[in-house]
Design a protein around this motif. Structure first.
Motif, PDB file in Angstrom:
ATOM      1  N   SER A 145      17.034 -17.365  15.305  1.00  0.00           N
ATOM      2  CA  SER A 145      17.488 -17.622  13.939  1.00  0.00           C
ATOM      3  C   SER A 145      16.884 -18.917  13.435  1.00  0.00           C
ATOM      4  CB  SER A 145      19.016 -17.692  13.861  1.00  0.00           C
ATOM      5  OG  SER A 145      19.499 -18.859  14.487  1.00  0.00           O
ATOM      6  N   SER A 177      17.449 -21.986  10.248  1.00  0.00           N
ATOM      7  CA  SER A 177      18.239 -22.544   9.150  1.00  0.00           C
ATOM      8  C   SER A 177      17.346 -23.303   8.175  1.00  0.00           C
ATOM      9  CB  SER A 177      19.323 -23.497   9.676  1.00  0.00           C
ATOM     10  OG  SER A 177      20.305 -22.810  10.404  1.00  0.00           O
ATOM     11  N   ASN A 203      21.336 -19.842   6.966  1.00  0.00           N
ATOM     12  CA  ASN A 203      20.813 -19.437   8.261  1.00  0.00           C
ATOM     13  C   ASN A 203      20.475 -17.948   8.230  1.00  0.00           C
ATOM     14  OD1 ASN A 203      21.493 -18.288  11.274  1.00  0.00           O
ATOM     15  ND2 ASN A 203      20.509 -20.297  11.319  1.00  0.00           N
ATOM     16  N   GLU A 210      19.032 -14.622  10.576  1.00  0.00           N
ATOM     17  CA  GLU A 210      18.695 -14.045  11.867  1.00  0.00           C
ATOM     18  C   GLU A 210      17.281 -13.479  11.812  1.00  0.00           C
ATOM     19  OE1 GLU A 210      21.402 -11.265  13.492  1.00  0.00           O
ATOM     20  OE2 GLU A 210      23.125 -12.620  13.395  1.00  0.00           O
ATOM     21  N   GLN A 231      22.586 -14.840   6.821  1.00  0.00           N
ATOM     22  CA  GLN A 231      23.815 -14.480   7.515  1.00  0.00           C
ATOM     23  C   GLN A 231      24.877 -15.559   7.309  1.00  0.00           C
ATOM     24  OE1 GLN A 231      22.450 -11.361   7.892  1.00  0.00           O
ATOM     25  NE2 GLN A 231      23.813 -11.262   9.646  1.00  0.00           N
ATOM     26  N   VAL A 232      24.443 -16.783   7.088  1.00  0.00           N
ATOM     27  CA  VAL A 232      25.350 -17.905   6.850  1.00  0.00           C
ATOM     28  C   VAL A 232      24.917 -18.606   5.571  1.00  0.00           C
ATOM     29  CG1 VAL A 232      26.189 -20.139   7.701  1.00  0.00           C
ATOM     30  CG2 VAL A 232      25.809 -18.261   9.309  1.00  0.00           C
ATOM     31  N   ASP A 284      24.539 -17.924  13.054  1.00  0.00           N
ATOM     32  CA  ASP A 284      25.615 -16.976  12.809  1.00  0.00           C
ATOM     33  C   ASP A 284      26.280 -16.600  14.126  1.00  0.00           C
ATOM     34  OD1 ASP A 284      27.231 -15.139  11.486  1.00  0.00           O
ATOM     35  OD2 ASP A 284      25.817 -13.507  11.830  1.00  0.00           O
ATOM     36  N   THR A 285      27.602 -16.476  14.121  1.00  0.00           N
ATOM     37  CA  THR A 285      28.334 -16.103  15.331  1.00  0.00           C
ATOM     38  C   THR A 285      28.932 -14.705  15.245  1.00  0.00           C
ATOM     39  OG1 THR A 285      30.332 -17.168  14.455  1.00  0.00           O
ATOM     40  CG2 THR A 285      28.914 -18.489  15.877  1.00  0.00           C
ATOM     41  N   SER A 286      28.674 -14.008  14.135  1.00  0.00           N
ATOM     42  CA  SER A 286      29.218 -12.658  13.968  1.00  0.00           C
ATOM     43  C   SER A 286      28.227 -11.627  14.479  1.00  0.00           C
ATOM     44  CB  SER A 286      29.531 -12.387  12.491  1.00  0.00           C
ATOM     45  OG  SER A 286      28.336 -12.225  11.758  1.00  0.00           O
ATOM     46  N   GLU A 307      27.195  -9.096  12.494  1.00  0.00           N
ATOM     47  CA  GLU A 307      26.732  -8.406  11.299  1.00  0.00           C
ATOM     48  C   GLU A 307      25.259  -8.065  11.426  1.00  0.00           C
ATOM     49  OE1 GLU A 307      26.599  -9.088   6.434  1.00  0.00           O
ATOM     50  OE2 GLU A 307      27.577 -10.533   7.759  1.00  0.00           O
TER      51      GLU A 307
END
Length: 271
Positions: free
Chosen positions: A134, A136, A151, A153, A228-229, A262-264, A266
């Motif tokens: 990823s 940022s 951020n 992915e 994603q963020v 991102d920590t999800s 998705e």
């Protein structure tokens, strides 16, 4: 009295109540100020907060324009702190900002959302392949003011000594929301197209790994990645102490990490 003033509308004292109702239209047609100067003046008014360490109280439009010119050259008179938590020396990044665009809110939606499109070139400077997980990016306004961190992915293998270009979407709504955050309710005129075209986008950190199992080689074609963020001030600053005054009474603004993976789970979206 205004007609007797050689500065015309620029000599008038600024008030929030009358700026958008009347004064902006007079500034727009005045021969005392050009379009680029009006953009800077408007941005100084849009962004005014006490914690940016400047005041509009009892200022004429001419005085605000002079301040805006200084901010454009030297930045806001406030320290923006960001934690450099994603630095690395493996992959070199270079940004090319493209143009304001539009995307559909969802594949079946008729609603279009404004975006700023940009590309980033990733160059692997080593003799080993590397997995780009990823990346940022920090977004700054025309006065060097922090506006958000994004951020994206990536999840692909960049060959040793190789490079790849990837396209990205910066949603205009997060910039608009953050510009209005804690602002004066009288101010709603942003000129968002001009603001998007004046943004600075800077790489602010990456997540990498050296094991490429389950990943494919990097190829994006004309696809564009969505973030994603996105740092949304109203949500992400709510429970944080991010404004502090120093011994001189000046504010220092701490916006946290520069790299926010991102920590999800998705799924990556491409357009």
């Amino acid at each position: 009295m205004l007609s007797c003033n050689s500065d015309g509308i620029l000599g008038k004292k600024f008030t929030y109540e009358w700026y958008e109702k009347l004064d902006y239209e007079k500034l727009l047609v005045s021969d005392k100020i050009n379009d680029s100067e009006l953009f800077l003046l408007n941005y100084a008014i849009v962004r005014h907060r006490d914690y940016f360490n400047y005041s509009l109280k009892d200022k004429s439009y001419k005085e605000i324009l002079e301040m805006a010119g200084n901010f454009s050259r030297d930045g806001f008179p406030v320290e923006f702190k960001l934690n450099e938590n994603g630095t690395q020396d493996v992959v070199k990044q270079s940004i090319k900002v493209e143009e304001v665009g539009m995307v559909r809110k969802s594949p079946n939606s008729k609603r279009l959302l404004k975006t700023l499109n940009f590309k980033c070139r990733f160059e692997n400077s080593t003799d080993q392949e590397v997995v780009l997980l990823s990346s940022s990016f920090v977004v700054k306004g025309p006065f060097g003011d922090y506006l958000t961190t994004l951020n994206y992915e990536i999840n692909c293998i960049l060959e040793a000594g190789g490079s790849v270009d990837a396209g990205f979407i910066l949603p205009g709504r997060v910039i608009q929301n953050n510009l209005l955050f804690e602002g004066n309710p009288y101010i709603r005129r942003l000129g968002i197209d001009n603001i998007l075209n004046s943004l600075q986008i800077e790489p602010s950190g990456m997540s990498l790994q050296d094991k490429g199992r389950y990943f494919k080689e990097c190829y994006f074609g004309e696809a564009r990645l969505e973030p994603q963020v996105m740092v949304d001030f109203k949500k992400d600053l709510k429970d944080r102490e991010w404004k502090k005054q120093n011994a001189e009474g000046k504010y220092v603004l701490d916006f946290g990490d520069m790299h926010i993976p991102d920590t999800s789970d998705e799924v990556i979206q491409m357009r």
